[in-house]
Design an enzyme around this catalytic site. Structure first.
Site, PDB file in Angstrom:
ATOM      1  N   ASP A 140       1.149  -1.343  -0.060  1.00  0.00           N
ATOM      2  CA  ASP A 140      -0.162   0.053  -0.071  1.00  0.00           C
ATOM      3  C   ASP A 140       0.677   1.289  -0.169  1.00  0.00           C
ATOM      4  O   ASP A 140       2.223   0.613   0.561  1.00  0.00           O
ATOM      5  CB  ASP A 140      -0.967   0.037   1.571  1.00  0.00           C
ATOM      6  CG  ASP A 140      -2.134   1.092   1.566  1.00  0.00           C
ATOM      7  OD1 ASP A 140      -2.436   1.611   0.204  1.00  0.00           O
ATOM      8  OD2 ASP A 140      -1.583   1.791   2.749  1.00  0.00           O
ATOM      9  N   LEU A 141       0.244   2.226  -0.187  1.00  0.00           N
ATOM     10  CA  LEU A 141       0.862   3.155  -0.153  1.00  0.00           C
ATOM     11  C   LEU A 141       0.972   4.783   0.578  1.00  0.00           C
ATOM     12  O   LEU A 141       2.125   4.618   1.570  1.00  0.00           O
ATOM     13  CB  LEU A 141       1.390   4.079  -1.446  1.00  0.00           C
ATOM     14  CG  LEU A 141       1.606   3.471  -2.686  1.00  0.00           C
ATOM     15  CD1 LEU A 141       1.579   4.509  -4.238  1.00  0.00           C
ATOM     16  CD2 LEU A 141       3.141   2.869  -2.901  1.00  0.00           C
ATOM     17  N   ASP A 142      -0.345   5.376   0.523  1.00  0.00           N
ATOM     18  CA  ASP A 142      -1.000   5.971   1.697  1.00  0.00           C
ATOM     19  C   ASP A 142      -0.923   5.068   3.154  1.00  0.00           C
ATOM     20  O   ASP A 142      -1.033   4.988   3.235  1.00  0.00           O
ATOM     21  CB  ASP A 142      -1.860   7.083   1.470  1.00  0.00           C
ATOM     22  CG  ASP A 142      -2.811   7.758   0.378  1.00  0.00           C
ATOM     23  OD1 ASP A 142      -1.302   7.575  -0.047  1.00  0.00           O
ATOM     24  OD2 ASP A 142      -2.856   7.302  -0.521  1.00  0.00           O
ATOM     25  N   ASP A 161      -1.334  -0.885   5.899  1.00  0.00           N
ATOM     26  CA  ASP A 161      -2.146  -0.205   6.917  1.00  0.00           C
ATOM     27  C   ASP A 161      -3.421  -0.096   7.476  1.00  0.00           C
ATOM     28  O   ASP A 161      -3.980  -0.161   8.174  1.00  0.00           O
ATOM     29  CB  ASP A 161      -1.870   0.854   7.665  1.00  0.00           C
ATOM     30  CG  ASP A 161      -2.873   2.366   6.715  1.00  0.00           C
ATOM     31  OD1 ASP A 161      -3.513   3.019   7.335  1.00  0.00           O
ATOM     32  OD2 ASP A 161      -2.683   2.106   5.062  1.00  0.00           O
TER      33      ASP A 161
END
Length: 238
Positions: free
Chosen positions: A16-18, A192
């Site tokens: 995931d990025l954010d 997250d």
């Protein structure tokens, strides 16, 4: 590092990025403040009674956009653009004017939404991991990948839209595994959000790492394979 499920052999990693590779919440908070300032300058009638009224005005049209085109839930950029178009048209502008002004507002949003650099720790980590595993990114967001230099590390970056559903649907996880020519259970996904990342990856048959660091993602409803508070603990797999 906490283990909740037995790991089986891993052939690739997805991120995931954010709020995984960087803290996204303060970035979005600043971006939304920049947008309120922009709207106050260009559409003062939306904020003349205060920022809370202005926020409610734009939120109302986002909800309207989803009612009219519910499929836009899978494309946050198109949803934002359509929301702006509806909101601006409601102020009395023509369709052509609304489209033009909405595009300008979206460009302003995009500029500020990606106005940061990838943290050096994340950069160094990806650089090291890429020497041992194929890496892909799976995100529901719309950060500018090229500006952050993310394509340097990731073979592909998967985003929803155009028929591809957002996490926690399994579309992007399955697409990634097909591209990597691996079984779904051979992909270890790091993220997250207890829903989008952990539940989504598990439902797709992948293995999971929950990053418990920024406290902004949805809580866990199922246990991941591993819980981490620091991404550099992933180097233990190298």
């Amino acid at each position: 590092m906490k283990f909740y499920r037995r790991l089986t052999p891993i052939k690739a990693l997805s991120f995931d990025l954010d709020d995984t590779l960087y803290s996204n919440h303060p970035i979005m908070r600043e971006t939304e403040q920049q947008m309120l300032s922009y709207f106050n300058e260009h559409f003062p009638q939306t904020t003349k009674h205060g920022n809370n009224v202005g926020k409610a005005f734009w939120r109302k049209h986002r909800a309207q956009a989803l009612m009219l085109q519910p499929e836009l839930i899978d494309d946050v950029t198109k949803l934002r653009l359509y929301s702006y178009q509806l909101a601006i048209k409601s102020l009395g502008y023509s369709t052509a004017q609304s489209d033009s002004k909405a595009q300008a507002a979206l460009a302003h949003f995009t500029l500020h939404r990606s106005n940061f650099s990838l943290p050096k720790k994340s950069y160094d980590l990806l650089q090291q991991l890429a020497q041992h595993f194929p890496l892909v990114a799976i995100t529901n967001g719309n950060v500018d990948f090229d500006k952050l230099g993310l394509r340097t590390f990731f073979q592909r970056i998967y985003t929803p839209g155009n028929g591809t559903k957002r996490k926690p649907h399994d579309d992007m996880f399955t697409q990634a595994c097909q591209h990597l020519a691996i079984k779904n259970q051979q992909l270890l996904h790091i993220g997250d959000c207890g829903s989008a990342d952990i539940l989504g990856a598990l439902q797709a048959g992948c293995q999971t790492v929950w990053l418990n660091k920024y406290n902004v993602g949805k809580p866990l409803s199922v246990l991941p394979h591993i819980e981490l508070s620091r991404l550099d603990h992933l180097l233990a797999f190298c």
